[in-house]
Design an enzyme around this catalytic site. Sequence first.
Site, PDB file in Angstrom:
ATOM      1  N   LYS A 151       0.622 -10.135  -0.546  1.00  0.00           N
ATOM      2  CA  LYS A 151      -0.340 -11.297  -0.193  1.00  0.00           C
ATOM      3  C   LYS A 151      -1.165 -11.456  -1.890  1.00  0.00           C
ATOM      4  CE  LYS A 151      -3.623 -10.658   3.418  1.00  0.00           C
ATOM      5  NZ  LYS A 151      -4.161 -10.631   4.608  1.00  0.00           N
ATOM      6  N   GLY A 170     -11.354   9.917  -0.507  1.00  0.00           N
ATOM      7  CA  GLY A 170     -11.564  11.654  -0.358  1.00  0.00           C
ATOM      8  C   GLY A 170     -10.310  11.928  -0.356  1.00  0.00           C
ATOM      9  N   GLY A 171      -8.993  12.067   0.045  1.00  0.00           N
ATOM     10  CA  GLY A 171      -7.521  12.499  -0.756  1.00  0.00           C
ATOM     11  C   GLY A 171      -6.814  12.533   0.526  1.00  0.00           C
ATOM     12  N   ARG A 199      -9.322   9.119  14.363  1.00  0.00           N
ATOM     13  CA  ARG A 199      -8.318   9.548  13.184  1.00  0.00           C
ATOM     14  C   ARG A 199      -9.495  10.299  12.786  1.00  0.00           C
ATOM     15  NH1 ARG A 199      -8.153   8.060   7.686  1.00  0.00           N
ATOM     16  NH2 ARG A 199      -9.681   7.014   7.811  1.00  0.00           N
ATOM     17  N   GLU A 251     -13.536  17.707   4.610  1.00  0.00           N
ATOM     18  CA  GLU A 251     -14.307  16.764   5.114  1.00  0.00           C
ATOM     19  C   GLU A 251     -13.968  16.978   6.757  1.00  0.00           C
ATOM     20  OE1 GLU A 251     -11.037  13.304   4.540  1.00  0.00           O
ATOM     21  OE2 GLU A 251     -11.795  13.262   2.834  1.00  0.00           O
ATOM     22  N   ASP A 294      -2.774  -8.778   9.627  1.00  0.00           N
ATOM     23  CA  ASP A 294      -1.479 -10.088   9.832  1.00  0.00           C
ATOM     24  C   ASP A 294      -0.433  -9.107  10.996  1.00  0.00           C
ATOM     25  OD1 ASP A 294      -3.740 -11.270   8.112  1.00  0.00           O
ATOM     26  OD2 ASP A 294      -1.919 -11.011   6.626  1.00  0.00           O
ATOM     27  N   ALA A 302       2.113   3.505   2.318  1.00  0.00           N
ATOM     28  CA  ALA A 302       3.452   2.854   3.167  1.00  0.00           C
ATOM     29  C   ALA A 302       4.525   2.674   2.438  1.00  0.00           C
ATOM     30  CB  ALA A 302       3.289   2.535   4.664  1.00  0.00           C
ATOM     31  N   SER A 340      -4.993   9.937   7.064  1.00  0.00           N
ATOM     32  CA  SER A 340      -4.259   8.147   7.146  1.00  0.00           C
ATOM     33  C   SER A 340      -3.206   8.016   6.219  1.00  0.00           C
ATOM     34  CB  SER A 340      -5.213   6.487   7.219  1.00  0.00           C
ATOM     35  OG  SER A 340      -4.369   5.749   7.085  1.00  0.00           O
ATOM     36  N   LEU A 341      -3.119   7.966   4.778  1.00  0.00           N
ATOM     37  CA  LEU A 341      -2.202   8.430   3.911  1.00  0.00           C
ATOM     38  C   LEU A 341      -1.257   9.277   4.195  1.00  0.00           C
ATOM     39  CD1 LEU A 341      -5.385   8.653   0.690  1.00  0.00           C
ATOM     40  CD2 LEU A 341      -4.180   6.929   1.433  1.00  0.00           C
ATOM     41  N   HIS A 372     -16.744   3.920   9.758  1.00  0.00           N
ATOM     42  CA  HIS A 372     -16.817   5.666   8.794  1.00  0.00           C
ATOM     43  C   HIS A 372     -18.387   5.431   8.935  1.00  0.00           C
ATOM     44  CE1 HIS A 372     -17.110   6.939   5.383  1.00  0.00           C
ATOM     45  NE2 HIS A 372     -16.238   8.128   5.227  1.00  0.00           N
ATOM     46  N   ARG A 404     -16.088  12.008  12.632  1.00  0.00           N
ATOM     47  CA  ARG A 404     -16.517  10.510  12.328  1.00  0.00           C
ATOM     48  C   ARG A 404     -16.692   9.776  13.344  1.00  0.00           C
ATOM     49  NH1 ARG A 404     -12.195   7.417   8.155  1.00  0.00           N
ATOM     50  NH2 ARG A 404     -13.073   9.702   6.852  1.00  0.00           N
ATOM     51  N   GLY A 412       0.510  -1.415   0.149  1.00  0.00           N
ATOM     52  CA  GLY A 412      -0.026   0.181   0.044  1.00  0.00           C
ATOM     53  C   GLY A 412       1.039   0.809   0.254  1.00  0.00           C
ATOM     54  N   HIS A 434     -13.438   0.151   9.417  1.00  0.00           N
ATOM     55  CA  HIS A 434     -13.288   1.083   8.411  1.00  0.00           C
ATOM     56  C   HIS A 434     -11.820   1.486   8.624  1.00  0.00           C
ATOM     57  CE1 HIS A 434     -12.703   4.549   5.193  1.00  0.00           C
ATOM     58  NE2 HIS A 434     -12.106   5.047   5.875  1.00  0.00           N
TER      59      HIS A 434
HETATM   60  P1  FAD Z   1      -2.442  -1.084   3.004  1.00  0.00           P
HETATM   61  O1  FAD Z   1      -2.572  -0.018   1.849  1.00  0.00           O
HETATM   62  O2  FAD Z   1      -4.225  -1.827   2.952  1.00  0.00           O
HETATM   63  O3  FAD Z   1      -1.956  -1.423   1.954  1.00  0.00           O
HETATM   64  C1  FAD Z   1      -1.124  -3.047   2.855  1.00  0.00           C
HETATM   65  C2  FAD Z   1      -0.136  -4.138   2.262  1.00  0.00           C
HETATM   66  O4  FAD Z   1      -0.212  -5.392   2.795  1.00  0.00           O
HETATM   67  C3  FAD Z   1      -1.480  -4.639   0.880  1.00  0.00           C
HETATM   68  O5  FAD Z   1      -0.659  -4.541  -0.203  1.00  0.00           O
HETATM   69  C4  FAD Z   1      -1.827  -5.954   2.072  1.00  0.00           C
HETATM   70  O6  FAD Z   1      -1.780  -7.120   0.123  1.00  0.00           O
HETATM   71  C5  FAD Z   1      -0.495  -6.389   1.845  1.00  0.00           C
HETATM   72  N1  FAD Z   1      -0.370  -7.774   3.042  1.00  0.00           N
HETATM   73  C6  FAD Z   1      -0.977  -7.554   3.989  1.00  0.00           C
HETATM   74  N2  FAD Z   1      -0.498  -8.584   5.131  1.00  0.00           N
HETATM   75  C7  FAD Z   1       0.137  -9.218   4.617  1.00  0.00           C
HETATM   76  C8  FAD Z   1       0.786 -10.222   4.843  1.00  0.00           C
HETATM   77  N3  FAD Z   1       0.714 -10.866   5.432  1.00  0.00           N
HETATM   78  N4  FAD Z   1       1.861 -10.711   3.765  1.00  0.00           N
HETATM   79  C9  FAD Z   1       2.170 -10.100   2.793  1.00  0.00           C
HETATM   80  N5  FAD Z   1       1.013  -8.961   2.754  1.00  0.00           N
HETATM   81  C10 FAD Z   1       0.120  -8.250   3.206  1.00  0.00           C
HETATM   82  N6  FAD Z   1      -7.337   6.878   4.337  1.00  0.00           N
HETATM   83  C11 FAD Z   1      -7.067   9.056   3.599  1.00  0.00           C
HETATM   84  O7  FAD Z   1      -6.303   9.207   4.438  1.00  0.00           O
HETATM   85  N7  FAD Z   1      -7.839   8.722   2.744  1.00  0.00           N
HETATM   86  C12 FAD Z   1      -9.200   8.754   2.053  1.00  0.00           C
HETATM   87  O8  FAD Z   1      -9.395   9.316   1.368  1.00  0.00           O
HETATM   88  C13 FAD Z   1      -8.658   7.168   2.405  1.00  0.00           C
HETATM   89  N8  FAD Z   1      -9.866   6.325   1.850  1.00  0.00           N
HETATM   90  C14 FAD Z   1     -10.227   5.249   2.012  1.00  0.00           C
HETATM   91  C15 FAD Z   1     -11.462   4.207   1.170  1.00  0.00           C
HETATM   92  C16 FAD Z   1     -11.402   3.294   1.707  1.00  0.00           C
HETATM   93  C17 FAD Z   1     -12.437   2.018   0.776  1.00  0.00           C
HETATM   94  C18 FAD Z   1     -10.594   2.722   2.601  1.00  0.00           C
HETATM   95  C19 FAD Z   1     -10.855   1.132   2.504  1.00  0.00           C
HETATM   96  C20 FAD Z   1      -9.201   3.716   3.070  1.00  0.00           C
HETATM   97  C21 FAD Z   1      -9.554   4.772   3.059  1.00  0.00           C
HETATM   98  N9  FAD Z   1      -8.391   5.557   4.341  1.00  0.00           N
HETATM   99  C22 FAD Z   1      -8.289   6.217   4.001  1.00  0.00           C
HETATM  100  C23 FAD Z   1      -7.922   4.306   4.681  1.00  0.00           C
HETATM  101  C24 FAD Z   1      -6.442   4.709   4.229  1.00  0.00           C
HETATM  102  O9  FAD Z   1      -6.866   4.123   3.090  1.00  0.00           O
HETATM  103  C25 FAD Z   1      -5.478   3.665   4.947  1.00  0.00           C
HETATM  104  O10 FAD Z   1      -4.951   3.434   6.642  1.00  0.00           O
HETATM  105  C26 FAD Z   1      -4.521   3.000   4.180  1.00  0.00           C
HETATM  106  O11 FAD Z   1      -3.921   2.837   2.826  1.00  0.00           O
HETATM  107  C27 FAD Z   1      -3.441   2.352   4.662  1.00  0.00           C
HETATM  108  O12 FAD Z   1      -2.728   2.769   3.925  1.00  0.00           O
HETATM  109  P2  FAD Z   1      -0.953   1.439   4.255  1.00  0.00           P
HETATM  110  O13 FAD Z   1       0.093   0.974   3.092  1.00  0.00           O
HETATM  111  O14 FAD Z   1      -0.550   1.243   5.816  1.00  0.00           O
HETATM  112  O15 FAD Z   1      -1.914  -0.312   3.845  1.00  0.00           O
HETATM  113  C1  SIN Z   2     -13.497   8.980   2.923  1.00  0.00           C
HETATM  114  O1  SIN Z   2     -13.109   8.940   1.727  1.00  0.00           O
HETATM  115  O2  SIN Z   2     -14.446   9.191   3.335  1.00  0.00           O
HETATM  116  C2  SIN Z   2     -12.722   8.143   4.314  1.00  0.00           C
HETATM  117  C3  SIN Z   2     -11.475   9.419   4.161  1.00  0.00           C
HETATM  118  C4  SIN Z   2     -10.427   8.738   5.028  1.00  0.00           C
HETATM  119  O3  SIN Z   2     -11.127   7.752   5.703  1.00  0.00           O
HETATM  120  O4  SIN Z   2      -9.972   9.051   6.174  1.00  0.00           O
END
Ligand code: FAD
Ligand code: SIN
Length: 545
Positions: free
Chosen positions: A34, A47-48, A380, A113, A216, A15, A385-386, A237, A283, A13, A345
């Site tokens: 995975k 949202g962004g 949050r 937001e 995980d 990060a 989060s992004l 959410h 929220r 993702g 969420h």
């Molecule tokens: P993720 O993006 O979830 O990536 C995790 C990765 O780890 C994935 O590739 C997964 O396959 C991999 N993985 C997991 N377990 C394992 C394992 N055991 N072995 C190998 N790979 C594994 N936040 C905002 O700031 N703005 C937004 O607009 C927003 N909108 C959102 C909308 C939705 C529908 C959702 C669900 C969330 C939203 N969020 C938003 C929250 C935000 O998207 C997430 O918190 C953020 O993207 C998390 O990023 P990450 O890199 O930590 O994890």
């Molecule tokens: C949303 O677009 O409402 C999600 C934004 C977030 O989870 O930060």
Amino acid sequence: MTYTGTFLVIGSGIAGLFFALKAARLGKVIIVTKDKPEESATNYAQGGIAAALGEMDNPEKHMEDTLTAGAGLCDREAVRILVNEGVAAVRELIDLGVPFTRDDSGSLHLGKEGGHGMHRVVHAHDFTGREIERSLLAQIVAHPDIQVLDRFMAVDLITEHHFKPRQFSRNCFGAYILSEDTGEIHSALADYIILATGGAGRVYPHTTNPAVSTGDGVAMAYRAGCRVRNLEFFQFHPTALYREGDPAFLITEALRGFGAVLTLPDGTPFMHRYSEQKELAPRDIVARAIDSELKINGVEYVHLDISHRNADEIRAHFPLIYNTLKEKYDIDITREPIPVVPAAHYMCGGILVNYDGRADLNYLYAIGETASTGVHGGNRLASNSLLEGLVFAQRAVNDIEGRLRQREAEAKKPYLKRLMPWDKGGAANLAEWVLVQHDLKEIRSLMWDYVGIMRSNLRLQRAARRIDLIYSEVLDFYNRTIPTREILELRNIALVAQLIIRSALQRKESRGLHFNTDYEEVRDESRNDTILEPLAFKNPFGEAI
Ligand code: FAD
Ligand code: SIN
């Protein structure tokens, strides 16, 4: 087979990918993920990203809003880092080519937001995450020093325990990884190991999270001896589409920022009775308000209505939502309201880390949603989060750069020769697998009914008794079976559910996202984190090397 690199990044993702791109100039990066490379919560973000880029804005104002949403539990220093370093991080995404939406004058279009005092959310229409993921992956696949192992699932972290059974763990050496295509378990070893595995929405039956979000990272880190923090704060959410569906389709908060109104199915607005900020309250308040209205009025959903705004503008700003609802669900949002309900969420707590992303095991980092940096506190703020994923990935790279100069990871090398191969275990009994699938359903329904938006001591105690039993059944099955992604995810979901319930029982107050009807909402104003220590953490003998 053994894969080796300077960095092992688990997760693709925002990060994990941002870390990998930044770290690749320091050494070879292996990314283990995975599912398909783009499959992640990031990919579905709508949202962004919040950042103080507007003319009237500044990081102090962003900090103020973050602290207010966080219900007194944010770590002020972590928030200060987030809002200050976040501005440059978002500019880097722009430089990397993420096509953020701009207004007619060419300036970034900033959305609004819940909980934000001003327009502050940088976005790419309503599919921000997809564009970020696409831009980062394009650079990653072209990079000669980054290897992506997709359809490989990390099973467990490798620590001293895997060189000498029952040895206490202080250092991380890598991870065992399961190839989903061959069913083989391999070792991936690195100087530095970065957990970027995202959230755990799949612990609940109704969630906006994709199938990969099974907690995980938290489960692996806790099993290996790391502390976890504030897991009781699971964010719901307020507005997911009310439909049978898997996962629940999100209706971005930015739609409320654009003027959408929440009403009962008969058209009566209700948010003014819960907060002066109405639809744009933080929220936790909006989700609880909807939950109350569902229960008081005996209805299955409430309405979110944007149909009073100009239809062309709605289509231009929210093409993903407009098209998805029209094509898949026959709902025209320019003319009719959207039926919505809250859904699980975001995991506000996670693996306890310092401001550079270091977890309790030496050489192990956690970044993104799986980590608890302290920025989110009890709730949050939208679109933080992004931003957190970017800022703390960069800080982890900076921290490791200094450590690489000291060549401290050299000390791990002699151990590696003694690594034991993964013990595959016994054969699966398919008849029992049915029972285990039943366990998964039961975990999810008890989490929804007893550990959801409204909690009570009785419900939590009942949940704790049930989860202990289920967890022991799952472990028993796991120990006797050949690991597959399904059984590994179930093991992690069961453990994370247990940790959430234990954390919720420890918090004797209602605060932020944790609402327990047995406690008046008189808050203990002090910052009191819930920290769970695994048995291995109490090790008096282990030495960091
Ligand atoms: P993720 O993006 O979830 O990536 C995790 C990765 O780890 C994935 O590739 C997964 O396959 C991999 N993985 C997991 N377990 C394992 C394992 N055991 N072995 C190998 N790979 C594994 N936040 C905002 O700031 N703005 C937004 O607009 C927003 N909108 C959102 C909308 C939705 C529908 C959702 C669900 C969330 C939203 N969020 C938003 C929250 C935000 O998207 C997430 O918190 C953020 O993207 C998390 O990023 P990450 O890199 O930590 O994890
Ligand atoms: C949303 O677009 O409402 C999600 C934004 C977030 O989870 O930060």
